[in-house]
Design a protein around this motif. Sequence first.
Motif, short mmCIF file in Angstrom:
data_model
loop_
_atom_site.label_atom_id
_atom_site.label_comp_id
_atom_site.label_asym_id
_atom_site.label_seq_id
_atom_site.Cartn_x
_atom_site.Cartn_y
_atom_site.Cartn_z
N GLU A 219 91.52 17.44 21.51
CA GLU A 219 92.31 17.49 20.70
C GLU A 219 92.13 19.04 19.94
OE1 GLU A 219 91.66 12.95 18.58
OE2 GLU A 219 89.83 14.88 17.83
N HIS A 220 91.38 19.83 19.47
CA HIS A 220 91.61 21.27 19.18
C HIS A 220 91.85 21.85 20.30
CE1 HIS A 220 89.69 25.25 18.71
NE2 HIS A 220 89.13 24.83 19.44
N SER A 221 91.65 21.75 21.85
CA SER A 221 92.56 22.55 22.88
C SER A 221 93.81 22.21 22.52
CB SER A 221 92.08 22.36 23.92
OG SER A 221 90.00 22.84 23.56
N TRP A 222 94.61 21.31 22.48
CA TRP A 222 96.30 21.18 22.28
C TRP A 222 96.60 21.73 21.08
CZ3 TRP A 222 99.42 19.14 18.64
CH2 TRP A 222 100.32 19.10 19.00
N HIS A 223 96.00 21.49 19.65
CA HIS A 223 96.08 22.44 18.81
C HIS A 223 96.56 24.32 18.89
CE1 HIS A 223 96.31 19.15 16.70
NE2 HIS A 223 95.52 18.93 16.59
N VAL A 224 95.28 24.52 19.98
CA VAL A 224 95.41 25.74 20.38
C VAL A 224 96.65 26.46 21.00
CG1 VAL A 224 94.58 27.75 20.62
CG2 VAL A 224 92.70 26.15 19.22
N VAL A 225 96.79 25.32 21.66
CA VAL A 225 97.73 25.34 22.95
C VAL A 225 99.45 25.60 21.81
CG1 VAL A 225 98.83 24.63 24.57
CG2 VAL A 225 96.46 24.52 24.77
N PHE A 226 98.87 24.20 21.09
CA PHE A 226 100.69 24.61 20.69
C PHE A 226 100.82 25.45 20.02
CE2 PHE A 226 103.28 23.05 16.77
CZ PHE A 226 104.52 22.86 17.42
N LEU A 227 99.87 26.44 19.02
CA LEU A 227 99.80 27.37 18.11
C LEU A 227 99.83 28.59 19.16
CD1 LEU A 227 96.91 27.50 15.85
CD2 LEU A 227 99.45 28.52 15.11
N ALA A 228 99.46 28.82 19.88
CA ALA A 228 100.30 30.01 21.15
C ALA A 228 101.69 29.43 21.36
CB ALA A 228 98.83 29.53 22.27
N TRP A 229 101.24 28.94 21.83
CA TRP A 229 103.39 28.45 22.29
C TRP A 229 104.21 28.47 20.95
CZ3 TRP A 229 106.77 24.64 20.36
CH2 TRP A 229 107.34 24.48 21.05
#
Lengths: 186, 186, 186, 186, 186, 186
Positions: free
Chosen positions: F38-48
């Motif tokens: 879950e954390h990782s998905w949010h970090v990918v989203f933020l990066a995007w």
Amino acid sequence: MRRNETLLELLLELQTLDRVPRMGYVLRGVPDPESISEHSWHVVFLAWALAARIDEVDPGRAMEIALIHDLAEVRTGDLPMVAKRYFVDGAKEDAESSVVDELAGPLAGRAGDLLAEYRAAETPEARLVKACDKLQLMLKVAVYERWGARGLTEFWDNPDNFRDYGFPVVRELYEELCAARAEWLK
Amino acid sequence: MRRNETLLELLLELQTLDRVPRMGYVLRGVPDPESISEHSWHVVFLAWALAARIDEVDPGRAMEIALIHDLAEVRTGDLPMVAKRYFVDGAKEDAESSVVDELAGPLAGRAGDLLAEYRAAETPEARLVKACDKLQLMLKVAVYERWGARGLTEFWDNPDNFRDYGFPVVRELYEELCAARAEWLK
Amino acid sequence: MRRNETLLELLLELQTLDRVPRMGYVLRGVPDPESISEHSWHVVFLAWALAARIDEVDPGRAMEIALIHDLAEVRTGDLPMVAKRYFVDGAKEDAESSVVDELAGPLAGRAGDLLAEYRAAETPEARLVKACDKLQLMLKVAVYERWGARGLTEFWDNPDNFRDYGFPVVRELYEELCAARAEWLK
Amino acid sequence: MRRNETLLELLLELQTLDRVPRMGYVLRGVPDPESISEHSWHVVFLAWALAARIDEVDPGRAMEIALIHDLAEVRTGDLPMVAKRYFVDGAKEDAESSVVDELAGPLAGRAGDLLAEYRAAETPEARLVKACDKLQLMLKVAVYERWGARGLTEFWDNPDNFRDYGFPVVRELYEELCAARAEWLK
Amino acid sequence: MRRNETLLELLLELQTLDRVPRMGYVLRGVPDPESISEHSWHVVFLAWALAARIDEVDPGRAMEIALIHDLAEVRTGDLPMVAKRYFVDGAKEDAESSVVDELAGPLAGRAGDLLAEYRAAETPEARLVKACDKLQLMLKVAVYERWGARGLTEFWDNPDNFRDYGFPVVRELYEELCAARAEWLK
Amino acid sequence: MRRNETLLELLLELQTLDRVPRMGYVLRGVPDPESISEHSWHVVFLAWALAARIDEVDPGRAMEIALIHDLAEVRTGDLPMVAKRYFVDGAKEDAESSVVDELAGPLAGRAGDLLAEYRAAETPEARLVKACDKLQLMLKVAVYERWGARGLTEFWDNPDNFRDYGFPVVRELYEELCAARAEWLK
């Protein structure tokens, strides 16, 4: 959350141990897996139950060692077994000693000594707790399997989980457990 | 699940104690509340930590009493405090004695004696464990409140949760805990 | 949390029933087990569904009995089946009557009468709810097994879980359920 | 999992309703939130409790409507309130009618009629259940807040959650609840 | 929780996606089932891993589509597969487009375009993400089964879960997965 | 669970990442805390989301780094922040590199390079993901606090959680977040 100065600080922080899950179960999908404080209670119980059957073991001392053997995990979490091969030898042990030193406040000396005794695995009490640590693992694995878990078979294939540390009473319990499991699997 | 004949049967059944929740927390909406085995570990720890500060207490004996004081709940569950007023006096205690007799297999005698000693609350060890049982309750309540629980205030208003059983060291811990809580509440 | 004087107090306290787990499932490792309010809804549903097929049963009355049959557990918790052998006969029933009297506020009279009728198991409505209480148990056990639970086989061996209380429609449902389960087990 | 032909198929599928969470709570971080079957039990209870205070309402009929008012969610899940603005008017209602028709097996006719009556909200029984559906929501919200939830304030700002459907007894309960909450918030 | 005007509002609301469970698992009794953000991470990972093996696919674009393909479920929840037959064609898709338009704030344009591309399933990137969405489903189902879930067999019987969208590398992974599962089931 | 040889082995093992909890939340009593995936998905989203606002950043590359930045935790678990002071410098990083090398199978080379780039924190993409890793932490902390968590205040006092890595857009988001939180706390 650094160096505890008082007993109260230690006691409050230790309540958190209930939330540290045993990672071996987590990574194999066991729902609501055992916590470190649950595991520790069972190991104390086993040490108490078996010490009465072994002349050379002082029950009180065995219980003390069992009580604190995973104390440091309130700060490190429970490193999964597989993780150990990725750290240099002794890194985990050194970290745990440092944790206990900072964590245990006025009890740091006693807890540190017991932890060192546990690791050395030379006294009968330390050897017994080492054995109980693994025996409790296999008891819990057996119970989880009876409840429906299927992902735990590799535990039964690992000889490290079946060391008796020279105590025939431990050996007998392993044999009874394996026999009982063989019966359930039919 | 009736009379355990062997140590193995007892040990397997006890693994279930991890799933018995402390009902006082359940009924006040604490998420993922403490189990009986978690509570029991903390009480053993407290008994060990405090016994060293009290001359008259034998630490090993105090730990034994703490270890088994809630053993019967693996078969009765944890009766909520409010429930006790609806049972005749002694009903819960009689039930627990019967449970331990059937549950504990080859350890039934020792466990039964320790439970009787705990209830009588006459020896220093039994009194200390009685005190630790409540002290641990209030430590956990304080931690749950720091984490966000709001439904636990009535515990602080109940004088039964603050008895020191004649041990100044217990009294001091209560005072430190209440002072710390007053600080957080600001 | 003693005697509720108003309907609002009762209604607020009853919300807690969602957190009281069915202990038979807890002690056998079912993850996220059914709560008392979930169980109760299913028993009301069954009573409604079956009452329409039985001339002598008043559906509304059967639903009322089903609705309140476990109300007291919001204060006592769900005593595990195995626990009952450790309490004197009637202790649980007496406790529940006292709970309902204090809990139910302005509804205490009606709820108490319905509970008494349920226990006497003489009216057709009370007998039907007794049957539905067990039938729902076995339906849920079957579903948990389809989901993966393995620790529930002893429920199928207990004849108390298969009493039809004289209603052929209940008997037929049990037979269909056992046949369906036999099919899944293949 | 398409058209249930038998009562047994329906009963087995309905057990799943315990796992369908109320999404309004999920999306606001309530831990272990109420399930649809829990909610439904509380609405049946409210309907039963209030029907006795309202002459024009047939209690049995009100309970039936409450019993089935969310039945379809075993197949659709609980669509969050916010989601409704993204579907065309009536889409949710049409879907639920189709679900009940396929789900309810031999009870499809009765359940469908009760659902239609609920939606029309014209009979006193249907209006009462509509009121109980919201009243139970606010009772649960109040309890969650007492337990520590902080993310639920917007429920109190939504006038749709406080409609009395013409029943003074509902209006009074809302007023008592808001007064009680104002007291806790002090 | 209506139209997000700022990036911050969007980012805060998206944190909630962790609480939206995948309903297919919920309704089949999987404990602690995958959330939408967990599923989404795995689909992004699969898209990244497979894009490198397919010349015609732009990895960055495939990752973007995977990233947002279930974004709307933070407001609609995860409609169970069975629910879709009860809504008119396109109702779910229209709702999701409206959600993304209101939810995504300053990113609404980009997210809406990616969602439209995903649905059209014409570009290689969109087709790959469609394939990864199902492939991830079956990977997770296989893992849940290894952990003990028994209620998931119908997923293996549904050909919609095994479409390769024209990519041989997807086809091969399905074949390896089915072969591995056949091995475990022995 | 040692060296993965095939993509399928990697993909199956990665499903487990959903069960690895973020220990910082666990140790502070957050119920149902965020998982690593879950954390990782949010970090990918933020990066995007942020890459589009920063000229020098390649969005695809930033997403790749975000995607894999915590991959190793599927074998090591999430070491709590406090634990790091007990290990020698670089021990955690070395362990993670070794994990990725054994875990990632045919993707080991690419994943290892991305992890090395992330650690060096020299490229704009690596610096952005470093920033997003902390920014997502504080977004989640804020959301947990709105839901009722009280034990997270120390996160706001740690300047390490507020580094912008030279990106004004990150700085602005932090400022907006702190302003919003100040508003809620009133």
